[in-house]
Enzyme design. Structure first.
Site, PDB file in Angstrom:
ATOM      1  N   VAL A 171      17.985  21.588  66.346  1.00  0.00           N
ATOM      2  CA  VAL A 171      16.714  22.243  66.686  1.00  0.00           C
ATOM      3  C   VAL A 171      15.901  22.485  65.425  1.00  0.00           C
ATOM      4  O   VAL A 171      14.696  22.240  65.374  1.00  0.00           O
ATOM      5  CB  VAL A 171      16.972  23.569  67.431  1.00  0.00           C
ATOM      6  CG1 VAL A 171      15.662  24.311  67.649  1.00  0.00           C
ATOM      7  CG2 VAL A 171      17.663  23.309  68.756  1.00  0.00           C
TER       8      VAL A 171
ATOM      9  N   ILE B 159      14.127  19.321  63.761  1.00  0.00           N
ATOM     10  CA  ILE B 159      12.949  18.747  64.422  1.00  0.00           C
ATOM     11  C   ILE B 159      11.796  19.748  64.362  1.00  0.00           C
ATOM     12  O   ILE B 159      11.920  20.863  64.881  1.00  0.00           O
ATOM     13  CB  ILE B 159      13.260  18.400  65.897  1.00  0.00           C
ATOM     14  CG1 ILE B 159      14.394  17.379  65.958  1.00  0.00           C
ATOM     15  CG2 ILE B 159      12.012  17.869  66.595  1.00  0.00           C
ATOM     16  CD1 ILE B 159      14.964  17.175  67.331  1.00  0.00           C
TER      17      ILE B 159
ATOM     18  N   GLU C 251       9.427  21.181  65.914  1.00  0.00           N
ATOM     19  CA  GLU C 251       8.829  21.246  67.249  1.00  0.00           C
ATOM     20  C   GLU C 251       7.469  21.920  67.273  1.00  0.00           C
ATOM     21  O   GLU C 251       6.697  21.783  68.214  1.00  0.00           O
ATOM     22  CB  GLU C 251       9.767  21.944  68.236  1.00  0.00           C
ATOM     23  CG  GLU C 251      10.035  23.414  67.944  1.00  0.00           C
ATOM     24  CD  GLU C 251      11.276  23.600  67.091  1.00  0.00           C
ATOM     25  OE1 GLU C 251      11.824  24.702  67.103  1.00  0.00           O
ATOM     26  OE2 GLU C 251      11.694  22.655  66.419  1.00  0.00           O
TER      27      GLU C 251
ATOM     28  N   ASP D  28     -24.893  -0.115  65.716  1.00  0.00           N
ATOM     29  CA  ASP D  28     -26.039  -0.760  66.345  1.00  0.00           C
ATOM     30  C   ASP D  28     -27.261  -0.477  65.481  1.00  0.00           C
ATOM     31  O   ASP D  28     -27.295   0.518  64.751  1.00  0.00           O
ATOM     32  CB  ASP D  28     -26.227  -0.189  67.751  1.00  0.00           C
ATOM     33  CG  ASP D  28     -27.404  -0.814  68.469  1.00  0.00           C
ATOM     34  OD1 ASP D  28     -27.504  -2.046  68.450  1.00  0.00           O
ATOM     35  OD2 ASP D  28     -28.217  -0.073  69.038  1.00  0.00           O
TER      36      ASP D  28
END
Length: 875
Positions: free
Chosen positions: A286, A289, A291, A333
């Site tokens: 845990v 990572i 999170e 453009d």
């Protein structure tokens, strides 16, 4: 053969219609039943909200986060502490991101809806020989429809009659000027869309004249319908940061699982308690990572969105904020984006040279204002683009022309004809005499001139005069100007006949006006900054190549050595050739919507992060295809806005440069947060992994790991996302999109810094165990390791703020980071020294001596990284 190029008589047979009587009502109903209504719809099956929501969970990082949440829940459940905050936060992050993703997926559908609204509500058609006013969605192929000034066209039609017909097609072709239409004009398969003078197109409108046309395409088969199909079929690509985060998630998730499995196996081999090792391993999984990363990225992007909105850049799609920061090509453009979309007189010449004398200039402009059909709404001029430009040029020169009709009463007119390329008006003067004024194409007008105005006197025109006038005309045209010439002829009495045979001869040549859609004033500096920032600006337009190149050269887009390409050549080359040579070109002219999409895709295939700006319907597919589409907010069509990722509220091309700067700041800050989070997580892994390898118990307990992951990691990471831009942010090239967030030495820095934090935590663990636990137990060792791990990360966050020395910027300028540091210290001290919390986290209160050791070790990252920056700078 294409119906647009067929002979009219053959077309009549092909369509099985009658150009005089039209279709019968019975046949029209049959065709409507067979081919469907004349509406822009899509056969693409729409996904339900539930399906869209489920699809958001297919990302590897999201799957990893869900597993992390489940593991966090299991840890809390087994420990019996009932602390599910970590798992709830993880699930909340995942659900929030999923809802956001569903919201974003409606972009293409909105674009299609906007296209549907472009349809003209009613159309006059001929059926059974009678004129009927029918809903536009009931027009069928073969219907003969009547065209009048002001009409919106509901279907693509081949002209079968035309009288002085002009159509405004800028939203479809990108060309500023109204296009003269002629039913006799011949085309072939290579004729560009903007040059098809024998056609009228759905979603355009008529600015003058009248005519009849037969519908040859309806619904999705029209030019605007094909744009709708292009937008429907084009899938949204992932943004650069999404690609990098996805790859990072895979690397982190896989690495975390492997390392934690390895630590568990080492612990078993060292004969540690298997349950404790299992708990430590999943806690470390845990912790390994980040999170909180998706939430941090979302917060940073959302705040960036607000900052951009204050600078007139409205973000429609959250990840587009950081994508701008990675942009390496901006395809723009011309009409309405780089230019003002307003024709203006920029040059006045006589038979010799450019006119400098103001009285001569006013005289020429006065003639143009008299031979003109514009009308006044108060002090505002209304009329066709070219005539409006001439009239406004006269007003800007200081002429009072609002009451000129009293002094120069118009008594006759020969309207402009595309065959003659001339227009003539006749006026009665106050002295009772008359004057005719003729304006038109220089090469035509000069042939009916017998005299020339030389200074303030008339004289016979010579072949030398004609040659010089032609040279001036060509020079003006080559600089991108539309050239209109003017002359006059005086009469003692009113001409007997108002006909070209009597009036368009023996003209006195006076001068020429050069008209153009000028660049926006701010564009020059914006293009310069683009190039300074390593971004390649490219012009893509439906206008003529000469005009496009002239404008591009004047604003700095086109430089010596660059190439230009027209749409007709694009038709002849393969996608592979285009991709291989795309970097050589800076101007593309006379292009269709499909061409624009191909150009954008070619740049993307080369690895460029491509931004596309535009305002017309014709820009919409390319806006959607680009990594980031930027639509104009004021003059932009609903279709362009619906297809875009960002809307420039002030239509200011320079706003995109501010948006790029903000995007780069956000990208830098997200990298800072990732750098901080992963290096901190590596420190946690190293602390436990090395201890296990030496046969020592885990220096950190599961609950301590979760605390560090939840509190000391998250606050500084969010604060780093708020950092101000570095001074040189627009002096460096864009980030190359290789999909790897750890490129450019970042991965090595993260690994080394993580090892440093882990090593410092192990030193604290060893000092506490040897000197304060006296070699018996690990209470002080774990407490000091816990404190050093947390506080060193808080200190390390300041290293992320600048690539240079932290002491060369105001260290207190990021108030949120200072707050997170102070808050983190207070929380960490409270957890250790407040007895109630200390019991929960199984730590020992520390006295001054122990805290002094913790402080010294925790500030080592600042010293080491400063030395690293100093050495790198010397190199």
């Amino acid at each position: 053969m294409d119906k647009r190029d067929m002979d009219i008589k053959i077309l009549e047979r092909e369509l099985q219609t009658d150009f005089k009587r039209g279709l019968s009502q019975k046949e029209a109903k049959k065709r409507l039943s067979e081919n469907g209504k004349n509406i822009i719809s899509s056969d693409k099956k729409k996904k339900s909200l539930f399906v869209k929501f489920l699809m958001q969970f297919s990302d590897f990082m999201v799957i990893t986060l869900i597993i992390a949440g489940v593991i966090s829940f299991v840890v809390s459940k087994i420990q019996g502490e009932g602390d599910f905050i970590d798992s709830l936060i993880i699930i909340a992050i995942v659900v929030f991101n999923a809802i956001l993703g569903v919201f974003q997926e409606n972009k293409a559908e909105k674009s299609i809806e906007a296209l549907k609204k472009l349809s003209s509500p009613h159309t006059k058609v001929i059926r059974d020989g009678e004129i009927l006013d029918i809903p536009s969605d009931e027009v069928v192929i073969g219907d003969v429809f009547i065209i009048e000034n002001g009409d919106f066209i509901s279907a693509d039609g081949r002209l079968i009659e035309s009288i002085e017909l002009k159509a405004e097609e800028s939203s479809l072709t990108g060309e500023s000027l109204a296009v003269s239409k002629d039913f006799n004009f011949s085309t072939n398969s290579n004729t560009a869309l903007g040059d098809r003078k024998n056609m009228v197109f759905a979603s355009t409108y008529i600015t003058g004249g009248k005519g009849k046309a037969v519908a040859i395409s309806t619904g999705l088969d029209t030019e605007v319908g094909r744009i709708a199909k292009l937008m429907t079929n084009e899938e949204d690509d992932e943004t650069p940061m999404q690609k990098r985060l996805a790859k990072t998630g895979q690397i982190l998730g896989t690495s975390a699982v492997l390392i934690c499995l390895l630590i568990f196996l080492i612990g078993i081999l060292k004969q540690f308690d298997w349950f404790d090792m299992f708990m430590t391993s999943i806690s470390l999984a845990v912790a390994a990572i980040p999170e909180g990363l998706p939430a941090i990225v979302t917060i940073v992007l959302a705040i960036g969105m607000q900052n951009m909105a204050r600078k007139n850049a409205i973000i429609r799609r959250l990840p587009a904020v950081e994508t701008l920061g990675s942009a390496s090509v901006i395809c723009s453009d011309k009409t309405g984006t780089l230019t003002q979309n307003k024709m203006r007189v920029t040059s006045i010449s006589d038979s010799k040279d450019k006119v400098k004398d103001i009285s001569k200039k006013r005289f020429i402009l006065k003639l143009f204002s008299l031979c003109n059909n514009c009308v006044f709404d108060g002090r505002n001029v209304k009329g066709e683009g070219t005539e409006k430009a001439l009239m406004e040029g006269a007003i800007e020169s200081g002429l009072d022309i609002f009451d000129s009709e009293k002094e120069y009463q118009r008594v006759g007119e020969i309207p402009f004809s595309s065959d003659r390329k001339l227009m003539t008006t006749v006026h009665r003067l106050k002295n009772g005499k008359y004057v005719s004024i003729t304006k038109g194409a220089t090469d035509v007008l000069i042939n009916i001139c017998t005299r020339v105005l030389d200074g303030d006197r008339e004289r016979a025109i010579t072949s030398y005069d004609r040659g010089r006038i032609k040279n001036i005309n060509e020079s003006m045209a080559e600089s991108g100007l539309r050239v209109i010439a003017v002359g006059y002829c005086e009469y003692d009495q009113k001409p007997m006949f108002i006909k070209k045979e009597y009036l368009e001869k023996n003209i006195v040549f006076v001068g020429m006006a050069g008209i153009t859609d000028p660049p926006r004033p701010e564009v020059f500096e914006a293009v310069r900054l683009c190039k300074k920032a390593g971004i390649k600006p490219v012009m893509i337009t439906g206008d003529h190549i000469v005009t496009a190149k002239a404008i591009a050269k004047s604003i700095g887009i086109f430089k010596d050595g660059d190439k230009t390409m027209e749409g007709s050549k694009l038709n002849d080359i393969s996608d592979e050739y285009l991709s291989d040579n795309i970097e050589d070109y800076s101007v593309f002219a006379r292009v269709s919507p499909e061409h624009k999409v191909r150009i954008v895709k070619a740049f993307k295939k080369k690895g460029y992060i491509t931004a596309m700006t535009g305002d017309g319907v014709n820009d919409a597919p390319a806006l959607k295809t680009a990594d980031i589409g930027c639509a104009m907010g004021i003059n932009g069509t609903d279709v362009a806005k619906g297809a875009s990722d960002m809307i420039l509220a002030d239509d200011n091309f320079a706003t995109i440069i501010e948006a790029v700067k903000e995007g780069r700041r956000i990208y830098d800050n997200i990298i800072k947060s990732i750098h901080f989070l992963i290096s901190s997580n590596i420190g946690e892994i190293i602390t436990i992994f090395v201890a296990m390898c030496f046969g020592l118990p885990s220096p950190l307990l599961p609950i301590q790991l979760l605390w560090v992951n939840l509190v000391t990691d998250s606050l500084p990471a969010v604060a780093l996302g708020m950092d101000k831009a570095e001074k040189d942010i627009m002096d460096r090239p864009p980030i190359y999109d290789n999909g790897n967030i750890f490129s450019g030495g970042l991965g090595v820095s993260i690994a080394l810094e993580g090892c440093m934090i882990g090593l410092l935590s192990l030193i604290a663990f060893s000092i506490g165990h040897i000197y304060f636990d006296k070699g018996s137990g690990y209470s002080y060792g774990r407490t000091m390791a816990f404190a050093v791990l947390s506080i060193s990360q808080l200190v390390h966050a300041f290293n992320m703020r600048s690539k240079g020395s932290i002491f060369k910027i105001n260290i207190l300028s990021n108030r949120m980071l200072v707050f997170s540091f102070v808050a983190g210290i207070i929380l960490q001290v409270s957890v250790i020294n407040v007895e109630k919390f200390a019991n929960i986290f199984r730590v020992m209160p520390l006295d001054f001596d122990k805290w002094l050791i913790v402080a010294i070790l925790s500030f080592v990252p600042l010293v080491v990284v400063e030395l690293e920056k100093f050495v790198c700078k010397k190199r």
